[in-house]
Write a protein that holds these residues in place. Structure first.
Motif, PDB file in Angstrom:
ATOM      1  N   VAL A  56      -5.091  23.245  -2.150  1.00  0.00           N
ATOM      2  CA  VAL A  56      -4.233  22.902  -3.291  1.00  0.00           C
ATOM      3  C   VAL A  56      -2.906  22.371  -2.746  1.00  0.00           C
ATOM      4  N   ARG A  57      -2.407  21.323  -3.426  1.00  0.00           N
ATOM      5  CA  ARG A  57      -1.226  20.621  -2.913  1.00  0.00           C
ATOM      6  C   ARG A  57      -0.058  20.664  -3.899  1.00  0.00           C
ATOM      7  N   HIS A  58      -0.007  21.676  -4.741  1.00  0.00           N
ATOM      8  CA  HIS A  58       1.025  21.686  -5.785  1.00  0.00           C
ATOM      9  C   HIS A  58       2.433  21.453  -5.227  1.00  0.00           C
ATOM     10  N   GLY A 114       0.823  -1.205   0.000  1.00  0.00           N
ATOM     11  CA  GLY A 114       0.000   0.000   0.000  1.00  0.00           C
ATOM     12  C   GLY A 114       0.850   1.244   0.000  1.00  0.00           C
ATOM     13  N   TYR A 115       0.211   2.402  -0.192  1.00  0.00           N
ATOM     14  CA  TYR A 115       0.952   3.661  -0.224  1.00  0.00           C
ATOM     15  C   TYR A 115       1.226   4.157   1.200  1.00  0.00           C
ATOM     16  N   GLY A 116       2.434   4.642   1.409  1.00  0.00           N
ATOM     17  CA  GLY A 116       2.741   5.385   2.626  1.00  0.00           C
ATOM     18  C   GLY A 116       3.115   4.536   3.823  1.00  0.00           C
ATOM     19  N   HIS A 129      -5.332  12.173   5.520  1.00  0.00           N
ATOM     20  CA  HIS A 129      -5.058  10.866   4.906  1.00  0.00           C
ATOM     21  C   HIS A 129      -4.870  11.058   3.405  1.00  0.00           C
ATOM     22  N   ASP A 130      -3.944  10.272   2.839  1.00  0.00           N
ATOM     23  CA  ASP A 130      -3.625  10.359   1.411  1.00  0.00           C
ATOM     24  C   ASP A 130      -4.048   9.073   0.702  1.00  0.00           C
ATOM     25  N   VAL A 131      -5.056   9.180  -0.167  1.00  0.00           N
ATOM     26  CA  VAL A 131      -5.491   8.015  -0.972  1.00  0.00           C
ATOM     27  C   VAL A 131      -4.459   7.733  -2.074  1.00  0.00           C
ATOM     28  N   HIS A 132      -3.753   8.787  -2.476  1.00  0.00           N
ATOM     29  CA  HIS A 132      -2.699   8.677  -3.498  1.00  0.00           C
ATOM     30  C   HIS A 132      -3.233   8.121  -4.813  1.00  0.00           C
ATOM     31  N   GLU A 133      -4.434   8.551  -5.178  1.00  0.00           N
ATOM     32  CA  GLU A 133      -5.049   8.243  -6.480  1.00  0.00           C
ATOM     33  C   GLU A 133      -5.123   6.753  -6.782  1.00  0.00           C
ATOM     34  N   GLY A 153      -3.420  17.849  -5.723  1.00  0.00           N
ATOM     35  CA  GLY A 153      -2.621  18.615  -6.641  1.00  0.00           C
ATOM     36  C   GLY A 153      -1.124  18.428  -6.736  1.00  0.00           C
ATOM     37  N   GLU A 154      -0.516  17.461  -6.031  1.00  0.00           N
ATOM     38  CA  GLU A 154       0.945  17.409  -6.104  1.00  0.00           C
ATOM     39  C   GLU A 154       1.449  17.024  -7.493  1.00  0.00           C
ATOM     40  N   LEU A 155       0.592  16.441  -8.318  1.00  0.00           N
ATOM     41  CA  LEU A 155       1.018  16.064  -9.669  1.00  0.00           C
ATOM     42  C   LEU A 155       0.646  17.098 -10.726  1.00  0.00           C
ATOM     43  N   LEU A 199      -8.777  14.937   3.034  1.00  0.00           N
ATOM     44  CA  LEU A 199      -8.543  13.679   2.332  1.00  0.00           C
ATOM     45  C   LEU A 199      -7.828  14.054   1.035  1.00  0.00           C
ATOM     46  N   GLU A 200      -6.662  13.460   0.825  1.00  0.00           N
ATOM     47  CA  GLU A 200      -5.803  13.906  -0.285  1.00  0.00           C
ATOM     48  C   GLU A 200      -5.856  12.958  -1.472  1.00  0.00           C
ATOM     49  N   ASP A 201      -5.807  13.554  -2.643  1.00  0.00           N
ATOM     50  CA  ASP A 201      -5.712  12.823  -3.910  1.00  0.00           C
ATOM     51  C   ASP A 201      -6.700  11.654  -3.969  1.00  0.00           C
ATOM     52  N   ALA A 202      -7.955  11.986  -3.738  1.00  0.00           N
ATOM     53  CA  ALA A 202      -9.018  10.983  -3.850  1.00  0.00           C
ATOM     54  C   ALA A 202      -9.133  10.488  -5.290  1.00  0.00           C
TER      55      ALA A 202
HETATM   56 MG    MG Z   1       0.388  13.169  -1.478  1.00  0.00          MG
END
Ligand code: MG
Length: 441
Positions: free
Chosen positions: A319-321, A192-194, A246-250, A298-300, A272-275
């Motif tokens: 925004v998470r750039h 899993g991620y993270g 929490h980060d779903v990380h797409e 938004g980090e991507l 909740l990040e990158d749903a």
């Molecule tokens: Mg992230």
């Protein structure tokens, strides 16, 4: 050697009548011309990550600036862009023309707004803001309008293989003064991620079809179920005063991400990040209408068309750039200003794949942005701090500026050479579904 404090003394006339008269004359005429004489790309793995840092030198002896151009996964591509294309075009230009250089360099490759070009642009742009700060004797946050907060609140990372360890990790951060913690828990049996160390169990590998490509296995349904259980447990143990992220990380299909966001609503996440993946941002409109769970994304992102609709329609909250991936400070300050009008807050990407110079850029933006939300932290080790003197200080859940003119950070080029790249770039794990389908990183 150029000393920025001398410049400050000169400008405010503290050194006597002669310099005061000179400063007044200079103020009437504007800053004297300052030519860019060299652009150096510094590649180093000091502290562990693949960092790309740019140093822009000027015609004033000792006056230079540094900027972050780190694309950890493809650093050599950014270096080639800088060395082969940006540097020959930039040398000889006036270092004070920050906006014009940004706009012209952005258009130079004709095909634009991708991660390689944007990171190269960011390296130069950060260095030019650093130079302007040193030249005028003020920290970059002052050039952005000045501090609106004393220090920058941070969120820490807690990840664990099991729930008791996760609770203990969050409590450890809380005891240090942190009020925001990102939580990631291993899904039993799966990768899993993270969560480092979450390897796929033999029993799960046995569920795979014949002929499947060997890999770690990630499946969305066990992950979603496990994440809901994780928040049930954490809120029961920790209460609601600590802010949890929490980060779903797409990693899950859109409808399942929607189920997760709705199921987590009673747990009142900070975000909740990158749903969704950047390719699926159209789903945010649907999600926003169905849940009050705050959303970060938004980090991507590398292109304004990816995030503008999310902001102006108020479909996300943060925004998470990755600031260097959008072209650096000059673009990020405009993104922040745009977000302010829609009460969308900033939460710039800040893991270890942002160099210490990039973290300094984040710090200055955070200090001067009224609609700041939170900053992701990285605690750099002694090696990174040796190579990057002035790396922002972290105390009690806050990041502090050192108030030196410019960005307040430097790169020790000699020390950096002791930590050359060990590989051409950072590699992310390639989890696959049970049937062998590739999963997003
Ligand atoms: Mg992230």
């Amino acid at each position: 050697m150029f000393d920025p404090m001398d410049r400050r003394n000169l400008l405010i006339g503290l050194a006597g009548a002669g310099p005061l008269a000179a400063a007044q004359t200079q103020a009437r005429r504007g800053l004297p011309p300052l030519k860019i004489t060299d652009v150096r790309t510094i590649l180093t793995q000091a502290g562990g990550t693949h960092a790309v840092v740019v140093k822009v030198l000027t015609s004033e002896p000792g006056l230079y600036g540094v900027g972050c151009a780190t694309h950890r996964e493809r650093p050599l591509a950014v270096a080639a862009m800088l060395d082969q294309y940006v540097k020959p075009w930039l040398v000889g230009r006036n270092a004070d023309e920050i906006e014009d250089i940004w706009q012209a360099a952005y258009l130079q490759p004709y095909f634009r707004s991708g991660p390689t070009g944007n990171n190269a642009l960011s390296g130069v742009d950060g260095a030019l803001w650093d130079i302007l700060g040193k030249r005028t004797g003020v920290p970059v946050y002052q050039l952005l309008g000045g501090k609106v907060r004393a220090a920058v609140p941070l969120y820490a990372h807690s990840s664990a293989l099991e729930l008791p360890a996760l609770v203990a990790s969050v409590q450890k951060w809380m005891a240090q003064g942190y009020r925001h913690v990102r939580v990631q828990l291993a899904t039993p049996g799966f990768s899993g991620y993270g969560v480092s160390g979450a390897t796929t169990a033999e029993a799960v590998q046995k569920l795979r079809p014949e002929g499947v490509r060997p890999s770690e296995v990630f499946e969305p349904t066990p992950y979603v179920n496990n994440t809901i259980k994780m928040f049930d447990h954490l809120r029961a143990k920790l209460g609601f005063d600590v802010e949890l992220l929490h980060d779903v990380h797409e990693r899950v299909p859109p409808a399942q991400s929607l189920q997760l966001a709705k199921a987590l609503e009673p747990h009142r996440l900070f975000f909740l990040e990158d749903a969704f993946a950047p390719e699926d941002v159209g789903w945010f409109q649907i999600m926003r209408q169905q849940t009050t769970t705050p959303l970060a994304m938004g980090e991507l992102f590398v292109n304004r068309h990816e995030w503008l609709p999310l902001v102006v329609n108020r479909w996300i909250d943060f925004v998470r750039h990755h600031v260097s991936a959008v072209g650096g400070l000059n673009m990020a300050r405009k993104i922040a200003a745009c977000c302010e009008f829609f009460n969308v807050r900033t939460a710039w990407h800040g893991p270890s794949n942002v160099s210490p110079v990039g973290h300094a850029v984040n710090l200055h933006l955070d200090l001067a942005t009224p609609n700041f939300g939170i900053q992701e932290q990285t605690i750099f080790n002694a090696t990174a701090r040796e190579v990057f003197p002035g790396t922002p200080e972290i105390r009690g859940g806050y990041m502090y500026p050192n108030d030196r003119p410019g960005l307040g950070i430097d790169v020790d080029e000699k020390a950096a050479t002791r930590f050359p790249f060990q590989t051409p770039g950072g590699v992310r794990p390639s989890d696959r579904r049970l049937d062998g389908t590739i999963v997003r990183p």
